[in-house]
Design a protein around this motif. Structure first.
Motif, short mmCIF file in Angstrom:
data_model
loop_
_atom_site.label_atom_id
_atom_site.label_comp_id
_atom_site.label_asym_id
_atom_site.label_seq_id
_atom_site.Cartn_x
_atom_site.Cartn_y
_atom_site.Cartn_z
N ASP A 99 10.90 40.83 -19.26
CA ASP A 99 11.98 40.76 -20.05
C ASP A 99 11.23 41.28 -21.34
O ASP A 99 10.25 41.52 -21.50
N VAL A 100 11.92 41.42 -22.62
CA VAL A 100 11.37 41.90 -23.79
C VAL A 100 10.13 41.14 -24.35
O VAL A 100 9.24 41.98 -24.70
N HIS A 101 10.26 39.93 -24.28
CA HIS A 101 9.20 38.86 -24.56
C HIS A 101 7.90 39.41 -24.08
O HIS A 101 6.92 39.54 -24.53
N GLU A 102 7.90 39.41 -22.65
CA GLU A 102 6.94 39.68 -21.93
C GLU A 102 6.44 41.26 -22.01
O GLU A 102 5.02 41.31 -21.71
N ASN A 103 7.09 42.08 -22.21
CA ASN A 103 6.55 43.27 -22.48
C ASN A 103 5.93 43.43 -23.50
O ASN A 103 4.72 44.17 -23.51
N VAL A 104 6.14 42.89 -24.68
CA VAL A 104 5.44 42.62 -25.96
C VAL A 104 4.40 41.86 -25.70
O VAL A 104 3.27 42.20 -26.31
N ALA A 105 4.16 40.88 -25.00
CA ALA A 105 3.23 39.94 -24.64
C ALA A 105 2.20 40.47 -23.84
O ALA A 105 1.01 39.96 -23.76
N ARG A 109 -1.79 39.22 -23.62
CA ARG A 109 -2.08 38.41 -22.33
C ARG A 109 -3.46 38.94 -21.61
O ARG A 109 -4.54 38.21 -21.37
N ARG A 110 -3.39 40.24 -21.63
CA ARG A 110 -4.54 40.95 -21.12
C ARG A 110 -5.86 40.83 -21.71
O ARG A 110 -7.13 40.78 -21.01
N ARG A 111 -5.75 40.68 -23.05
CA ARG A 111 -6.83 40.60 -23.83
C ARG A 111 -7.37 39.02 -24.05
O ARG A 111 -8.27 38.55 -24.62
N GLY A 112 -6.40 38.01 -23.37
CA GLY A 112 -6.71 36.68 -23.60
C GLY A 112 -6.38 36.14 -24.92
O GLY A 112 -7.16 35.08 -25.66
N ALA A 113 -5.72 36.75 -25.56
CA ALA A 113 -5.30 36.26 -27.01
C ALA A 113 -4.68 34.94 -27.20
O ALA A 113 -4.09 34.34 -26.22
N LYS A 114 -4.87 34.20 -28.19
CA LYS A 114 -4.21 33.04 -28.52
C LYS A 114 -3.01 33.04 -29.17
O LYS A 114 -2.87 34.11 -29.93
N ASP A 115 -2.30 32.01 -29.33
CA ASP A 115 -1.04 31.94 -29.84
C ASP A 115 -0.11 33.04 -29.56
O ASP A 115 0.85 33.91 -30.40
N VAL A 116 0.19 33.50 -28.17
CA VAL A 116 0.87 34.74 -27.77
C VAL A 116 2.39 34.56 -28.01
O VAL A 116 2.88 35.58 -28.79
N PRO A 117 3.15 33.32 -27.86
CA PRO A 117 4.49 33.41 -28.30
C PRO A 117 4.68 33.43 -29.71
O PRO A 117 5.69 34.35 -30.08
N ALA A 118 3.71 32.99 -30.69
CA ALA A 118 3.99 33.14 -31.83
C ALA A 118 3.72 34.55 -32.36
O ALA A 118 4.65 35.03 -33.07
N HIS A 121 6.75 36.57 -31.47
CA HIS A 121 8.08 36.21 -32.21
C HIS A 121 7.98 37.03 -33.48
O HIS A 121 8.91 37.67 -33.91
N GLU A 122 6.78 37.07 -34.08
CA GLU A 122 6.59 37.75 -35.01
C GLU A 122 6.76 39.21 -35.14
O GLU A 122 7.48 39.81 -36.16
N ALA A 123 6.26 40.06 -33.92
CA ALA A 123 6.50 41.30 -33.84
C ALA A 123 7.98 41.93 -33.60
O ALA A 123 8.42 42.73 -33.94
N LEU A 124 8.50 40.83 -32.60
CA LEU A 124 9.98 40.95 -32.76
C LEU A 124 10.81 40.96 -33.83
O LEU A 124 11.89 41.72 -34.04
#
Length: 400
Positions: A99-105, A109-118, A121-124
């Motif tokens: 879905d859109v959220h996971e495409n952006v994420a 996720r591959r880089r192991g970033a923190k606060d992915v959902p936030a 959401h900010e990018a969208l």
């Protein structure tokens, strides 16, 4: 998602960059600086080297010679994933099963970033798609998919965002809407955007600076107004909008003006607006800078402002295009000139066969090297959606 200031980002610099594919030179000794935080466009016809240049910045191609710098860092030998650069392609390249959220994420996720959902959401929210986060790409319009691709690139907070013909798959109305959206987003995030396009209107609508490319080199570099009003070469004059080019000879000088002979007609051109140093000049006049009036209208002719150049002619074609009417006027030496006349009234348009007088302010013309090829830049490319005009008119897309 405002990025750090331009001083921290650093300029993108290409220094004496050349790219060869066998015997073919795609990019030829290119030195170019993209100021940090700017919207920069590489504009040119197919095969001019603009996409190859973009790919060298992104690490998808390696220069045959020359270096690529981002700020104080030489990134020439870095792999694409080692560069603080992201690319948005015309094809979007979204994952259809996510879905859109996971495409952006995905990249986070591959880089192991923190606060992915936030961050997602900010990018969208930046691209005004936060309420569509759980839809699949197939459930989105073309413009929405392009915004998802943009959000996926922005969420990684690159120093430079590369845009490779990102709007080419959209219809005209949506493309124009997205032009404004891209400019808004670039201003808001403060990133350096490098945009490759063959669409002149698109480049002028969005870019702070445009590099017009031809045969692997930069033909002219400057702001949209500068390039349009004072092109440096025939190629730029023809490719960036439409131009009427009148072959002339220098017959004398008067103060700060050149006195020119155009097939027996006297034309005045300010010396400061001429880039020609020889006695053979092309006088360039944009179609919207020409004014047209009836040849029989003595009062109208008397109203022509002092200092305006005039030439008579006969209307051979008239095309109503809403905001203006496009006329083709044949002048005495056989050349067809294109005129864009604003439709201020519905009852004052001319018809084929009408005798008219064209006039223009001397300061609205420009002078180019008369030894250049007058057809340079008149490139017929099906992607350019050329305006159908006679042989002596430019074939590139017009500028409103």
């Amino acid at each position: 998602m405002r990025t750090t200031g331009s001083a921290d980002q650093g300029d993108l610099r290409l220094v004496e960059v050349t790219k060869r594919f066998g015997p073919m030179i795609a990019v030829d000794d290119l030195t170019l600086t993209v100021p940090a935080g700017s919207f920069f466009a590489l504009l040119g016809p197919s095969g001019c080297g603009k996409t190859t240049t973009l790919r060298m910045v992104g690490g998808l191609e390696r220069p045959t010679q020359g270096r690529v710098h981002l700020g104080d860092v030489d990134i020439t030998d870095r792999k694409p994933y080692q560069r603080p650069v992201n690319t948005v392609f015309q094809s979007y390249a979204l994952f259809p099963h996510l879905d859109v959220h996971e495409n952006v994420a995905f990249g986070l996720r591959r880089r192991g970033a923190k606060d992915v959902p936030a961050k997602v959401h900010e990018a969208l929210a930046m691209v005004e798609l936060a309420d569509l986060a759980r839809r699949k790409p197939a459930q989105l319009s073309g413009g929405q998919q392009q915004r998802v691709a943009l959000a996926r690139a922005l969420v990684n907070r690159p120093q430079v965002l590369l845009l490779d013909e990102p709007l080419g798959a959209l219809d005209l109305k949506l493309r124009r809407q997205m032009q404004l959206e891209l400019k808004r987003i670039q201003t808001e995030v403060g990133l350096s955007f490098v945009h490759v396009t063959h669409d002149q209107e698109e480049a002028m609508t969005m870019a702070d600076t445009i590099a017009v490319m031809n045969a692997g080199r930069v033909e002219q570099l400057g702001g949209p107004t500068e390039l349009y009003e004072t092109p440096a070469t025939v190629f730029v004059a023809n490719f960036l909008g439409q131009s009427n080019l009148l072959a002339a000879g220098v017959s004398g000088r008067s103060g700060g003006d050149l006195l020119l002979d155009v097939a027996g007609s006297r034309v005045v051109l300010p010396s400061a607006r001429s880039r020609c140093t020889t006695d053979r000049v092309f006088v360039g006049v944009r179609p919207e800078k020409l004014h047209v009036l009836a040849a029989a209208d003595a009062a109208g002719r008397a109203a022509v402002a002092e200092g305006h150049n005039t030439v008579s002619g006969v209307v051979t074609d008239a095309s109503f295009v809403g905001v203006s009417t496009q006329y083709v006027v044949r002048v005495p030496w056989g050349q067809d000139l294109t005129v864009f006349a604003q439709n201020l009234r519905s009852d004052d348009r001319f018809r084929p066969g009408d005798e008219v007088v064209l006039h223009w302010a001397a300061g609205n013309a420009f002078g180019l090297d008369g030894d250049e090829d007058p057809d340079a830049g008149r490139i017929i490319d099906p992607e350019l959606e050329p305006v159908a005009v006679p042989d002596n008119g430019a074939v590139s897309k017009s500028v409103p």
